[in-house]
Design an enzyme around this catalytic site. Structure first.
Site, PDB file in Angstrom:
ATOM      1  CG  ASP A   1      -1.556   0.915   1.579  1.00  0.00           C
ATOM      2  OD1 ASP A   1      -1.469   1.841   0.739  1.00  0.00           O
ATOM      3  OD2 ASP A   1      -2.667   1.087   2.374  1.00  0.00           O
TER       4      ASP A   1
ATOM      5  CE1 TYR B   1      -2.694  -0.434  11.544  1.00  0.00           C
ATOM      6  CE2 TYR B   1      -2.972   2.034  11.165  1.00  0.00           C
ATOM      7  CZ  TYR B   1      -2.907   0.722  11.162  1.00  0.00           C
ATOM      8  OH  TYR B   1      -3.475   1.106   9.593  1.00  0.00           O
TER       9      TYR B   1
ATOM     10  CE  LYS C   1      -6.326  -3.344   8.334  1.00  0.00           C
ATOM     11  NZ  LYS C   1      -5.865  -3.489   7.050  1.00  0.00           N
TER      12      LYS C   1
HETATM   13  P1  13P Z   1      -5.855  -0.371   5.261  1.00  0.00           P
HETATM   14  O1  13P Z   1      -4.663  -1.136   6.037  1.00  0.00           O
HETATM   15  O2  13P Z   1      -5.713  -0.946   4.004  1.00  0.00           O
HETATM   16  O3  13P Z   1      -4.416   0.915   4.453  1.00  0.00           O
HETATM   17  O4  13P Z   1      -6.601  -0.264   5.737  1.00  0.00           O
HETATM   18  C1  13P Z   1      -6.096   0.907   6.928  1.00  0.00           C
HETATM   19  C2  13P Z   1      -7.411   1.010   7.423  1.00  0.00           C
HETATM   20  O5  13P Z   1      -7.567   1.604   8.408  1.00  0.00           O
HETATM   21  C3  13P Z   1      -8.917   1.427   7.010  1.00  0.00           C
HETATM   22  O6  13P Z   1      -9.697   2.052   8.059  1.00  0.00           O
HETATM   23 MG    MG Z   2      -4.486   2.314   3.590  1.00  0.00          MG
HETATM   24 MG    MG Z   3      -4.697  -2.083   2.571  1.00  0.00          MG
END
Ligand code: 13P
Ligand code: MG
Ligand code: MG
Ligand code: 13P
Length: 330
Positions: A17, A237, A240
């Site tokens: 990402d 954090y 993700k």
């Molecule tokens: P991503 O991990 O896909 O960037 O999403 C983060 C998030 O908090 C979406 O609500």
């Molecule tokens: Mg994201």
């Molecule tokens: Mg993502």
């Protein structure tokens, strides 16, 4: 007609990402185009045999085939430079949300697995006379989200009739390689004999993740899933670890239909909204478009609450390292 010659091919998916359009919803189409252009150059240069670029949500996957093996610095370096350049030249310029989100380090040190941030799933194998491949990618969830469906594909005869009626699978079943991402320990457990032990581990999907699956009778590798946990690497954090996976199908392995069937039930997974603070159903989702000429596919629309958690599947036939297809399988 071309004669079949067995060859070892490596299928690599490297995913990151590097910014969302808008918020955490989608990859900018210019980023997909930029990546496809760079991969095309490397196909011409001979580094890659073939490639395909696609996204689910804000995660872009680079699917590459080559003969360099797993963890190859040229292949990993290529993916890293694409993510870096797209971050600097596109994501930051147009101020995408979370530009460079998954790139935890500034410099490349030879291998993306060393905690650089992107997810990696790679498998080197000898191409069979016919080699159906299914690639999965999920967004707004975590790598352990594939635990339950992958158990169903390779160990549950109510999902995979082949475990009962295909002699090649009936004899011995499958071996699961499960990683404890906290301790770095690896467990090798066989189904059906150790089914309860496998379930005992993978029922805690935030910690125990099915990484590879092998057919036990001859140790043919059937699947690989990315297991990088970004928050464990960075100590906080940072975004993700939305997973990617590769599954080989048919001829002594689960049929394509059995591989997909395991995703028909939208089980609850972690990772939805606000850094994964919510759980939600893992929904199989259809690609918006697949362009076989340009080798780019646009992922499904995010519809609610930054999600729901979504999984996409693309099907290919591999031949001499070339990726025939894909077809959207959902
Ligand atoms: P991503 O991990 O896909 O960037 O999403 C983060 C998030 O908090 C979406 O609500
Ligand atoms: Mg994201
Ligand atoms: Mg993502
Ligand atoms: P075909 O007979 O069409 O090859 O299909 C075999 C199969 O197992 C499909 O699930």
């Amino acid at each position: 007609m071309k004669q079949y010659l067995p060859m070892k091919v490596t299928v690599s998916i490297i995913k990151a990402d590097i910014g969302g359009l808008p918020g955490h919803a989608w990859v900018h189409p210019k980023i997909l185009e930029f990546a496809a252009e760079r991969l095309r150059e490397e196909q011409r240069s001979g580094l890659l045999i073939d490639y395909f670029v696609y996204n689910v949500g804000d995660d872009m996957s680079l699917l590459m085939t080559h003969t360099k093996g797993e963890n190859n610095p040229d292949i990993h370096g290529l993916a890293w430079s694409i993510f870096k350049e797209a971050t600097e030249n596109i994501a930051k310029k147009v101020k995408l949300y979370g530009a460079g989100q998954d790139l935890l380090k500034d410099t490349f040190s030879g291998n993306i697995r060393g905690g650089l941030g992107p997810q990696v799933a790679e498998m080197e194998f000898e191409e069979r006379p016919s080699e159906p491949l299914v690639v999965f990618a999920a967004d707004k969830t975590e790598p352990g989200a594939f635990n339950l469906p992958f158990y169903r594909i390779f160990a549950d005869p109510f999902n995979t009739a082949g475990l009962v009626i295909d002699p090649a699978m009936h004899q011995g079943g499958f071996r699961f390689e499960i990683l404890d991402v906290y301790e770095g320990k690896v467990y090798l457990l066989d189904a059906p004999e150790n089914s309860y032990d496998i379930l005992g581990l993978i029922g805690t999907p935030g910690r125990y993740i099915i990484r590879r699956i092998y057919r036990k009778s001859d140790l043919v590798q059937a699947s690989v899933t990315s297991v990088e946990r970004l928050n464990l690497i960075a100590g906080r954090y940072v975004g993700k670890d939305d997973p990617v996976a590769i599954v080989r199908a048919q001829h002594g392995l689960p049929a394509v239909g059995e591989v997909l069937e395991a995703f028909a039930y939208p089980h609850l997974v972690e990772g939805w909204m606000r850094g994964g603070s919510h759980v939600g159903p893992l929904m199989p989702a259809k690609m918006v478009s697949i362009d076989q000429e340009r080798k780019i596919a646009l992922g499904p629309k995010m519809t609610r609450f930054d999600g729901p958690p979504k999984v996409i599947a693309l099907g290919f036939q591999l031949h001499d390292g070339y990726l025939e297809g894909p077809r959207g399988l959902i």
